[in-house]
Design an enzyme around this catalytic site. Structure first.
Site, PDB file in Angstrom:
ATOM      1  N   GLU A 185       0.811  -1.216   0.000  1.00  6.98           N
ATOM      2  CA  GLU A 185       0.000   0.000   0.000  1.00  6.98           C
ATOM      3  C   GLU A 185       0.846   1.269   0.000  1.00  6.98           C
ATOM      4  O   GLU A 185       0.329   2.370   0.235  1.00  6.98           O
ATOM      5  CB  GLU A 185      -0.937  -0.023   1.208  1.00  6.98           C
ATOM      6  CG  GLU A 185      -1.896  -1.202   1.224  1.00  6.98           C
ATOM      7  CD  GLU A 185      -3.085  -1.030   0.291  1.00  6.98           C
ATOM      8  OE1 GLU A 185      -3.695   0.050   0.287  1.00  6.98           O
ATOM      9  OE2 GLU A 185      -3.403  -1.994  -0.439  1.00  6.98           O
ATOM     10  N   HIS A 261      -4.812   1.942   7.156  1.00  2.00           N
ATOM     11  CA  HIS A 261      -3.398   2.188   6.885  1.00  2.00           C
ATOM     12  C   HIS A 261      -2.731   2.721   8.150  1.00  2.00           C
ATOM     13  O   HIS A 261      -3.396   3.343   8.989  1.00  2.00           O
ATOM     14  CB  HIS A 261      -3.208   3.220   5.770  1.00  2.00           C
ATOM     15  CG  HIS A 261      -3.565   2.731   4.415  1.00  2.00           C
ATOM     16  ND1 HIS A 261      -4.278   3.494   3.500  1.00  2.00           N
ATOM     17  CD2 HIS A 261      -3.319   1.551   3.789  1.00  2.00           C
ATOM     18  CE1 HIS A 261      -4.446   2.800   2.384  1.00  2.00           C
ATOM     19  NE2 HIS A 261      -3.885   1.618   2.538  1.00  2.00           N
ATOM     20  N   CYS A 380      -2.943  11.574   3.374  1.00  2.00           N
ATOM     21  CA  CYS A 380      -3.266  10.649   2.280  1.00  2.00           C
ATOM     22  C   CYS A 380      -2.987  11.285   0.922  1.00  2.00           C
ATOM     23  O   CYS A 380      -2.673  10.595  -0.042  1.00  2.00           O
ATOM     24  CB  CYS A 380      -4.735  10.235   2.334  1.00  2.00           C
ATOM     25  SG  CYS A 380      -5.141   9.095   3.664  1.00  2.00           S
TER      26      CYS A 380
END
Length: 453
Positions: A185, A261, A380
């Site tokens: 990720e 995350h 993000c």
């Protein structure tokens, strides 16, 4: 002697650039991301692509004006018709989209996803100061866990190859094979600690599960997207010394609470690490291991843990406190937090305490509500890349992604003149919308001097 002097010159000018993703004209709420509570909660609501793109752009401008180097990554071409053709849908664009919408709605909405704007998931970066070949390394994330995100990897790789072209300075790796054992990720699960950006650092790789270890504790409700095996592979690709790496498992309980995350429960910069009390498995021992690795590099790591008594899991996920950007500007430590933190009583108290205790010098609040509603905060929206002047000049030569006032005005004009301020799910089936957004996306890529086709 000349080599030493050259090395010194190359080191002094190291800066951290934030490569922000520009929100695309297909920004919509489809509720695609399992384990991302905000994404699911806002599924099928009306979105505002223009507001989303302008919010992201204004964040870039604000940080640029503060003195933080910025860069821009373009939205990817959506809808991804090649993705749907590969799955057996045929005909014109309109026919393909209608077939997919009727037969497999999730694939239809996946083809329209604008989630590439969250560039913390675009790649993992190792600066030239850490790799043994003294090149900057980038590995695009395969994002194998979610179909709508996995389709980003190919274009991300192509775009990064265009930006970081000089093979004497950069290595852009292929994404890892898209397999559940190698779920990667990107930088959302990676933090680098150092004294100064030009010093050798310590890389913290956080993973959700050890795929081949059956005794490894795993979340029960939501998927663990990052595997230890993937993190280890990226570390090998980037030619990192073993003493410069720490692997740490994220708490399965945190993942099941919606912390999909690691950048939702921790954030670090230079020698400061802010984390939640329940962010990691065997947290105290793991943090001691991290401190020890940093000490070996003469990094005096300052770890600040936020107590679960002061911030509940729901408040942490709602406020996205740890998805703030922790940055250094003019030797001051700033925390760039979403406005949701200001409005959350628990988060606001913690931020006040961080300033009062002189952990950070200042907290600035950013409005990125459109992104937050889809599950992505300020952190993000950016990929951190450490560049020296030689590397930055190479990027300027091959693209127009480094932020400037001129670029800001060009992008803002394009968004204001062409983005919709209201996008409903039914609009995605309109044939004219497909051509409309394609032209916008190509124009933005042209402004950035990049090829998306």
């Amino acid at each position: 002697s000349n080599a030493r002097n050259h090395s010194l010159i190359m080191s002094i000018d190291a800066k951290e650039y934030n490569f922000d993703g520009l929100v695309g004209p297909t920004h919509n709420y489809a509720g695609l991301s399992e384990g991302n509570i905000a994404s699911i909660a806002h599924g099928n609501l009306v979105s505002n692509p223009k507001a989303a793109a302008l919010q992201g752009l204004e964040k870039m401008k604000k940080l640029h004006d503060l003195g933080l180097p910025q860069a821009v990554l373009p939205p990817q071409l959506r809808p991804d018709l090649d993705f749907l053709r590969n799955l057996g849908f045929m005909g014109t664009a309109e026919q393909i989209l209608k077939q997919a919408a009727i037969l497999v709605p999730k694939l239809f909405t996946a083809s329209y996803s604008a989630s590439a704007m969250w560039t913390a998931n675009a790649a993992t970066m190792t600066p030239s100061y850490d790799s043994d070949d003294k090149k900057l390394h980038l590995t695009p994330a395969n994002l194998a866990n979610n179909i709508h995100r996995s389709i980003e990897a190919k274009t991300t790789h192509k775009v990064l190859q265009q930006i970081f072209q000089d093979s004497n300075l950069f290595t852009v790796h292929e994404p890892l094979f898209a397999n559940s054992m190698l779920g990667d990720e990107g930088a959302a699960n990676h933090t680098r600690f150092c004294n100064d950006y030009c010093d050798q650092g310590v890389a913290l790789f956080v993973y959700g599960q050890e795929y081949y270890n059956q005794s490894c504790e795993k979340p029960k409700k939501y998927p663990a997207r990052q595997t230890l095996e993937a993190s280890q592979a990226v570390a090998r690709q980037h030619r990192l010394e073993e003493s410069n790496i720490v692997f740490m498992q994220q708490s399965p309980e945190a993942i099941d609470q919606g912390v999909f995350h690691n950048d939702v429960c921790s954030v670090g910069n230079k020698n400061l690490f802010l984390c939640y009390e329940y962010a990691f498995v065997d947290q105290q021992n793991n943090l001691e291991k991290l401190k020890k690795a940093c000490k070996a590099k003469q990094i005096d790591l300052n770890i600040y843990q936020v107590s679960g008594k002061d911030l509940s899991y729901p408040d942490m996920v709602k406020s996205y406190l740890f998805n703030s950007q922790l940055v250094t500007v003019n030797n001051k430590t700033l925390l760039i937090a979403p406005v949701e933190c200001e409005q959350n009583t628990s988060a606001a108290k913690i931020l006040d305490r961080l300033v009062k205790d002189k952990i950070v010098d200042q907290v600035l609040f950013i409005d990125c509500r459109q992104s937050m509603s889809n599950g992505g905060g300020p952190a993000c929206l950016r990929l951190r890349v450490i560049l020296n002047d030689t590397q930055a000049e190479s990027i300027k030569k091959h693209s127009n992604v480094l932020f400037s006032d001129e670029l800001y005005h060009q992008l803002k004009a394009c968004i204001n003149s062409s983005y919709r301020d209201k996008l409903e799910p039914k609009d995605l089936l309109q044939a004219d919308f497909v051509e409309e957004v394609k032209q916008i996306q190509l124009k933005l890529a042209d402004i950035l001097r990049l090829d998306l086709l």
